[in-house]
Design an enzyme around this catalytic site. Structure first.
Site, PDB file in Angstrom:
ATOM      1  N   THR A 128       0.859  -1.194   0.000  1.00  0.00           N
ATOM      2  CA  THR A 128       0.000   0.000   0.000  1.00  0.00           C
ATOM      3  C   THR A 128       0.887   1.233   0.000  1.00  0.00           C
ATOM      4  O   THR A 128       1.820   1.335   0.786  1.00  0.00           O
ATOM      5  CB  THR A 128      -0.872   0.046   1.265  1.00  0.00           C
ATOM      6  OG1 THR A 128      -1.485  -1.218   1.402  1.00  0.00           O
ATOM      7  CG2 THR A 128      -1.927   1.119   1.150  1.00  0.00           C
ATOM      8  N   CYS A 272      -1.897  -2.204   8.554  1.00  0.00           N
ATOM      9  CA  CYS A 272      -2.488  -1.366   7.502  1.00  0.00           C
ATOM     10  C   CYS A 272      -3.376  -0.229   7.983  1.00  0.00           C
ATOM     11  O   CYS A 272      -3.229   0.907   7.519  1.00  0.00           O
ATOM     12  CB  CYS A 272      -3.314  -2.231   6.562  1.00  0.00           C
ATOM     13  SG  CYS A 272      -2.287  -3.217   5.483  1.00  0.00           S
TER      14      CYS A 272
HETATM   15  C1  UDX Z   1      -6.799  -5.475   6.762  1.00  0.00           C
HETATM   16  C2  UDX Z   1      -7.858  -5.533   5.655  1.00  0.00           C
HETATM   17  O1  UDX Z   1      -8.963  -6.301   6.112  1.00  0.00           O
HETATM   18  C3  UDX Z   1      -7.274  -6.141   4.394  1.00  0.00           C
HETATM   19  O2  UDX Z   1      -8.217  -6.108   3.343  1.00  0.00           O
HETATM   20  C4  UDX Z   1      -6.036  -5.355   3.998  1.00  0.00           C
HETATM   21  O3  UDX Z   1      -5.428  -5.955   2.874  1.00  0.00           O
HETATM   22  C5  UDX Z   1      -5.040  -5.288   5.138  1.00  0.00           C
HETATM   23  O4  UDX Z   1      -5.671  -4.744   6.308  1.00  0.00           O
HETATM   24  P1  UDX Z   1      -5.733  -7.231   8.439  1.00  0.00           P
HETATM   25  O5  UDX Z   1      -5.036  -6.054   9.024  1.00  0.00           O
HETATM   26  O6  UDX Z   1      -4.958  -8.458   8.133  1.00  0.00           O
HETATM   27  O7  UDX Z   1      -6.443  -6.802   7.071  1.00  0.00           O
HETATM   28  O8  UDX Z   1      -6.887  -7.689   9.450  1.00  0.00           O
HETATM   29  P2  UDX Z   1      -8.433  -7.373   9.662  1.00  0.00           P
HETATM   30  O9  UDX Z   1      -9.156  -8.666   9.679  1.00  0.00           O
HETATM   31  O10 UDX Z   1      -8.941  -6.348   8.734  1.00  0.00           O
HETATM   32  O11 UDX Z   1      -8.454  -6.815  11.152  1.00  0.00           O
HETATM   33  C6  UDX Z   1      -7.837  -5.594  11.494  1.00  0.00           C
HETATM   34  C7  UDX Z   1      -8.048  -5.285  12.954  1.00  0.00           C
HETATM   35  O12 UDX Z   1      -9.410  -4.971  13.222  1.00  0.00           O
HETATM   36  C8  UDX Z   1      -7.700  -6.443  13.901  1.00  0.00           C
HETATM   37  O13 UDX Z   1      -7.040  -5.951  15.032  1.00  0.00           O
HETATM   38  C9  UDX Z   1      -9.050  -7.016  14.244  1.00  0.00           C
HETATM   39  O14 UDX Z   1      -9.053  -7.696  15.481  1.00  0.00           O
HETATM   40  C10 UDX Z   1      -9.895  -5.750  14.297  1.00  0.00           C
HETATM   41  N1  UDX Z   1     -11.327  -5.991  14.100  1.00  0.00           N
HETATM   42  C11 UDX Z   1     -11.766  -6.544  12.934  1.00  0.00           C
HETATM   43  C12 UDX Z   1     -12.228  -5.615  15.094  1.00  0.00           C
HETATM   44  O15 UDX Z   1     -11.837  -5.101  16.141  1.00  0.00           O
HETATM   45  N2  UDX Z   1     -13.571  -5.817  14.881  1.00  0.00           N
HETATM   46  C13 UDX Z   1     -14.057  -6.360  13.719  1.00  0.00           C
HETATM   47  O16 UDX Z   1     -15.278  -6.493  13.600  1.00  0.00           O
HETATM   48  C14 UDX Z   1     -13.124  -6.737  12.720  1.00  0.00           C
END
Ligand code: UDX
Ligand code: ADP
Length: 481
Positions: A128, A272
């Protein structure tokens, strides 16, 4: 036959290239990295990242058409398509410090591509990057081209950690941005043909370069915004006696809103969300859009508020002091099914507890003690440099223990804080935990994975994000700092 080389064998480059190699057996895919340790890991039985299903994919194609090497220049020189998936840290000094992306690694990768290339290449942005990076890279390559022609594409990766292999096998969409010239469109077609081996055509979207770059930042900002929205509501639920899980379920039934990404938590983490929003904020400021910048900045503001609110709950519930008290922290990764700790909320929570002089005992099934110590010693934003350039933590600095199971962490503890939603934390023997702990014994569930009523029946005082409060907690309100 197309030859692919990917610069950067990290969480994005490694899994993405492994799946391309699996799905395109006739394409040679080489993943290169300056880190010898990382490449050695990819060539071993213990891959450098934990990702369900990845071992199998790598085993099936490594040595066949998937290779990992530190010979960066050779394989970049030989490739037709070069993916760039290197670190893009947030700047910590100078113009845009604390917001703007530091493109040092990107720029050095681009200059190296220009140095070693003797044949035309398609260069694909995979990490990114801020909008208009492609243009900057194009300039570097054009000015150092020596007759070699380059086409730049933006092909942002949307995989989420923990489900990377599944996401790569069946992506919601693949996005390819390119120049609207005939040469640009020809390059788009080359990459499209690679993905079309396994992704249905209607899921492969082609756009101009800037739309593709901005779509990635915008997608992550929208996702993070949903979490901050539900987390903001969670604070109101605690104040009013509503239950955030019920509220999320009700609003998620609206097909315009949808049920996913509405789990209230101690805060979002990962490499990210925060970084991309900061980038978005900085770009908005640069283009004279301060109102838009403020709007997105607040998504991070609520996330920080949620983490400090959690720490304050812990401290205020325990008579406003945790000094000298042992607090067990279950989960350090930023979410389940990964060993990744980049921007994990656990870092801020642990620092908050340590700031109040707690003795912290941490257990996570996938995070090593070395990583925990490194994270707790690191300055903000330092994590996003190649591993060998990161500072190493001083073990003696803090009253932190890292244990090999949850019960050991809870032994003699006054409180347990659940910070990652690992399945094994749902199924712990909480009666046994209770017996091991000091009394009154507290559970602070930052992921809403335990049944508060069952734990209360055992004798715990329970706090769960956005859930109706125990009388104990009502009597000791937390003040967000
Ligand atoms: C994210 C994007 O989803 C992905 O498309 C992008 O390419 C990279 O960034 P990632 O960081 O791997 O992916 O994880 P993600 O599942 O999005 O979760 C991010 C954070 O949000 C985590 O800490 C997760 O625990 C938190 N989260 C997620 C919540 O607190 N509540 C939710 O409902 C969903
Ligand atoms: P991501 O999550 O985006 O994949 P990582 O930090 O996991 O990010 O991976 C980025 C990788 O890029 C690191 O392994 C780092 O060593 C590598 N890297 C950075 N700069 C270069 C470079 N100039 N040449 C080769 N590899 C690089």
């Amino acid at each position: 036959m197309v030859k692919i080389c990917c610069i950067g064998a990290g969480y994005v480059g490694g899994p993405t290239m492994a799946v391309i190699a699996l799905k395109c057996p006739d394409v040679e895919v080489v993943v290169v990295d300056i880190s010898e340790a990382r490449i050695a890991g990819w060539n071993s039985d213990r891959l450098p990242i934990y990702e369900p299903g990845l071992d199998d994919v790598v085993k099936r194609c490594r040595g066949r058409n998937l290779f990992f090497s530190t010979d960066v220049e050779r394989y970049v020189g030989e490739a037709d398509v070069v993916f760039v998936s290197v670190n893009t840290p947030t700047k910590t000094r100078g113009l845009g410090a604390g917001k703007a992306a530091d493109l040092t690694y990107w720029e050095s990768a681009a200059r190296m591509i220009a140095d070693v290339s003797r044949s035309d290449k398609i260069v694909v942005e995979k990490s990114t990057v801020p909008v208009k990076t492609a243009e900057a890279i194009e300039k570097i390559l054009a000015h150092n081209g020596r007759g070699v022609r380059y086409q730049i594409l933006s092909n942002p990766e949307f995989l989420a950690e923990g489900t990377a292999v599944r996401d790569l096998f069946a992506p919601d969409r693949v996005l390819i941005g390119g120049r609207e010239t005939p040469e640009g469109q020809a390059a788009v077609k080359v990459l499209k043909d690679v993905y079309a081996r396994w992704v249905p055509e209607d899921r492969i979207i082609t756009t101009n370069l800037w739309s593709a770059e901005l779509s990635k930042l915008a997608a992550n900002a929208f996702l993070a915004q949903r979490i901050s929205s539900v987390n903001a509501i969670s604070a109101l639920c605690e104040a009013t006696g509503a239950d955030v899980t019920e509220v999320a379920c009700s609003i998620g039934k609206d097909s315009r809103i949808g049920p996913r990404f509405l789990s209230a938590s101690v805060g979002f983490g990962g490499s990210c969300f925060q970084k991309d929003i900061l980038n978005l904020v900085y770009i908005c400021e640069c283009y004279g859009l301060p109102e838009v910048a403020d709007y997105w900045r607040q998504v991070i503001g609520i996330n920080d508020y949620q983490k400090s609110r959690f720490v304050n709950r812990v401290v205020s519930s325990m008579f406003n002091t945790v000094a000298g008290k042992k607090v067990a922290v279950l989960g350090f990764a930023f979410k389940k099914d990964t060993g990744d700790t980049r921007e994990t909320p656990a870092i801020d929570v642990c620092r908050g507890l340590l700031g109040d002089k707690a003795v912290v005992s941490i257990y996570d099934p996938q995070v090593t003690e070395e990583q925990v110590r490194r994270d707790l010693a690191m300055n903000k934003f330092d994590w996003d440099h190649p591993r060998h350039l990161q500072p190493v933590g001083e073990p003696a600095d803090q009253p932190v223990a890292v244990t090999s199971d949850a019960y050991e962490a809870a032994h003699d503890a006054h409180a347990v804080c659940i910070l990652t939603e690992w399945e094994e934390f749902r199924n712990l023997d909480y009666r046994r935990m209770y017996d091991l702990m000091q009394k009154p014994a507290f559970v602070f569930d930052g992921r809403n994975i335990v049944d508060p009523e069952k734990l209360r029946d055992i004798g715990f005082i329970v706090y769960a994000i956005g859930k109706p409060l125990d009388q104990w907690l009502k009597d000791m309100p937390a003040v967000a700092s």
